[in-house]
Design a protein around this motif. Structure first.
Motif, PDB file in Angstrom:
ATOM      1  N   GLU A 148       1.254  -0.370 -34.204  1.00  0.00           N
ATOM      2  CA  GLU A 148       1.097  -0.986 -35.353  1.00  0.00           C
ATOM      3  C   GLU A 148       1.197   0.266 -36.552  1.00  0.00           C
ATOM      4  O   GLU A 148       0.530   1.186 -36.251  1.00  0.00           O
ATOM      5  N   PHE A 149       1.646   0.235 -37.569  1.00  0.00           N
ATOM      6  CA  PHE A 149       1.710   1.055 -38.693  1.00  0.00           C
ATOM      7  C   PHE A 149       0.295   0.903 -39.532  1.00  0.00           C
ATOM      8  O   PHE A 149      -0.024  -0.121 -39.566  1.00  0.00           O
ATOM      9  N   ILE A 150      -0.367   1.912 -39.506  1.00  0.00           N
ATOM     10  CA  ILE A 150      -1.576   2.181 -40.082  1.00  0.00           C
ATOM     11  C   ILE A 150      -1.709   2.492 -41.607  1.00  0.00           C
ATOM     12  O   ILE A 150      -2.290   1.914 -42.321  1.00  0.00           O
ATOM     13  N   TYR A 151      -1.074   3.688 -41.911  1.00  0.00           N
ATOM     14  CA  TYR A 151      -1.234   4.563 -43.071  1.00  0.00           C
ATOM     15  C   TYR A 151      -0.141   5.289 -43.454  1.00  0.00           C
ATOM     16  O   TYR A 151       0.648   5.851 -42.423  1.00  0.00           O
ATOM     17  N   GLU A 152       0.402   5.519 -44.645  1.00  0.00           N
ATOM     18  CA  GLU A 152       1.564   6.381 -45.052  1.00  0.00           C
ATOM     19  C   GLU A 152       0.703   7.432 -45.985  1.00  0.00           C
ATOM     20  O   GLU A 152       0.341   6.928 -47.147  1.00  0.00           O
ATOM     21  N   GLY A 153       0.932   8.621 -45.788  1.00  0.00           N
ATOM     22  CA  GLY A 153       0.568   9.719 -46.651  1.00  0.00           C
ATOM     23  C   GLY A 153       1.826  10.224 -47.510  1.00  0.00           C
ATOM     24  O   GLY A 153       3.035   9.731 -47.083  1.00  0.00           O
ATOM     25  N   LYS A 154       1.758  11.239 -48.156  1.00  0.00           N
ATOM     26  CA  LYS A 154       3.022  11.659 -48.666  1.00  0.00           C
ATOM     27  C   LYS A 154       3.766  12.554 -47.983  1.00  0.00           C
ATOM     28  O   LYS A 154       5.047  12.366 -48.182  1.00  0.00           O
ATOM     29  N   ALA A 155       3.455  12.884 -46.709  1.00  0.00           N
ATOM     30  CA  ALA A 155       4.358  13.557 -45.563  1.00  0.00           C
ATOM     31  C   ALA A 155       4.217  13.225 -44.245  1.00  0.00           C
ATOM     32  O   ALA A 155       5.242  13.584 -43.629  1.00  0.00           O
ATOM     33  N   TYR A 195       0.235   5.777 -37.079  1.00  0.00           N
ATOM     34  CA  TYR A 195       0.567   4.546 -36.153  1.00  0.00           C
ATOM     35  C   TYR A 195      -0.486   4.456 -35.127  1.00  0.00           C
ATOM     36  O   TYR A 195      -0.840   5.547 -34.622  1.00  0.00           O
ATOM     37  N   SER A 196      -0.879   3.267 -34.737  1.00  0.00           N
ATOM     38  CA  SER A 196      -1.923   2.836 -33.537  1.00  0.00           C
ATOM     39  C   SER A 196      -1.038   3.035 -32.360  1.00  0.00           C
ATOM     40  O   SER A 196       0.091   3.060 -32.337  1.00  0.00           O
TER      41      SER A 196
END
Ligand code: TMP
Ligand code: ASP
Length: 257
Positions: free
Chosen positions: A28-35, A39-40
């Protein structure tokens, strides 16, 4: 007997391969930062970090792309984090899975940025009116509160504790790791003909509450100047529109590889 031997070798090879996490996949996609994206995986304590080419500066007011930056930063972080583990700095890195992916221990990021300044540049030069390139007589470590809405303000230890970002005991551990990391990185870059001007690191806590170095160490998060010519070989080329950003990133990677 011969047959068993072959099976044995095959099983051994397979277990070695799985130990190297070749079968780990993004779930699963967990988080997106700037760069980067996180994913889990099938293991709740491990994540896959995907390195993007997106570049931002000045709290994302400036946006762009640096071709194949994700590949350079993934590789460089893998090399340096592996060596740092051998230097006694526990960190989240487990294995590089592909050009842009690495398997890491899942951590909760401590909302502090530790910045070491060996040479004055960037925000410190501007804020205090010191000429860029000045070498201070002492070692300087800034801590900033990781909060985009506030522009990651510079704070002190008491503020960090008041904010609940870390305890005094945690801060002591993170400062000690930060000093070890600086000693190691300074020497490592020096061998490659590069001055480590300054850099930013982040820490996280794993499921057992251990403090681990996390995030990345790359030309995005360091100021790196060629020792001979003073040429900037880091994200300042993007921040300040100096051109040849990609070339500089690849040159740093080639020199430290
Ligand atoms: P500064 O001079 O802008 O405070 O930056 C100090 C160092 O920290 C420099 O090597 C760049 C790095 N840095 C980051 O990695 N992320 C950031 O968001 C900022 C502001 C700086
Ligand atoms: N990473 C930061 C941002 O975009 C700034 C920087 O690296 O200069 O916001």
């Amino acid at each position: 007997m011969f047959c068993l031997g072959i099976i044995g070798i095959f099983t051994l090879a397979l277990s070695k391969l799985s130990a190297q996490h070749v079968f780990m996949e993004r779930k699963e996609f967990i988080y997106e930062g700037k760069a980067k994206q996180v994913y889990s995986t099938e293991d709740p304590n491990k994540v896959i970090i995907f390195y993007k080419d997106d570049a931002t500066a000045f709290n994302a007011q400036k946006r762009g792309t640096v071709q194949e930056k994700g590949i350079v930063n993934n590789k460089m972080t893998a090399i340096l984090f592996k060596k740092l583990a051998q230097e006694g700095v526990p960190n989240h890195f487990i294995d590089q899975l592909s050009d842009r992916e690495q398997l890491c221990h899942k951590v909760e990021i401590v909302p502090l940025e530790f910045v070491v300044r060996n040479v004055i540049a960037g925000s410190m030069a501007k804020r205090l009116g010191i000429e860029e390139g000045t070498v201070p007589p002492n070692q300087i470590i800034d801590i900033c509160y990781k909060k985009d809405e506030l522009g990651d303000p510079l704070i002190n230890d008491d503020h960090a504790v008041a904010l609940g970002a870390a305890s005094y005991e945690d801060l002591k551990v993170m400062y000690a790791y930060t000093r070890t990391i600086n000693d190691f990185l300074k020497a490592e870059f020096d061998k490659s003909g590069i001055t480590l001007v300054d850099f930013k690191i982040e820490f996280g806590k794993d499921a057992n509450g251990n403090i681990l170095l996390a995030d990345e160490i790359s030309p995005d998060t360091c100021r790196l100047w060629d020792k001979e010519t003073g040429k900037k070989m880091d994200k300042d080329r993007f921040r300040r529109d100096l051109g040849n950003v990609e070339e500089a990133y690849f040159e740093v990677l080639n020199r430290i590889s």
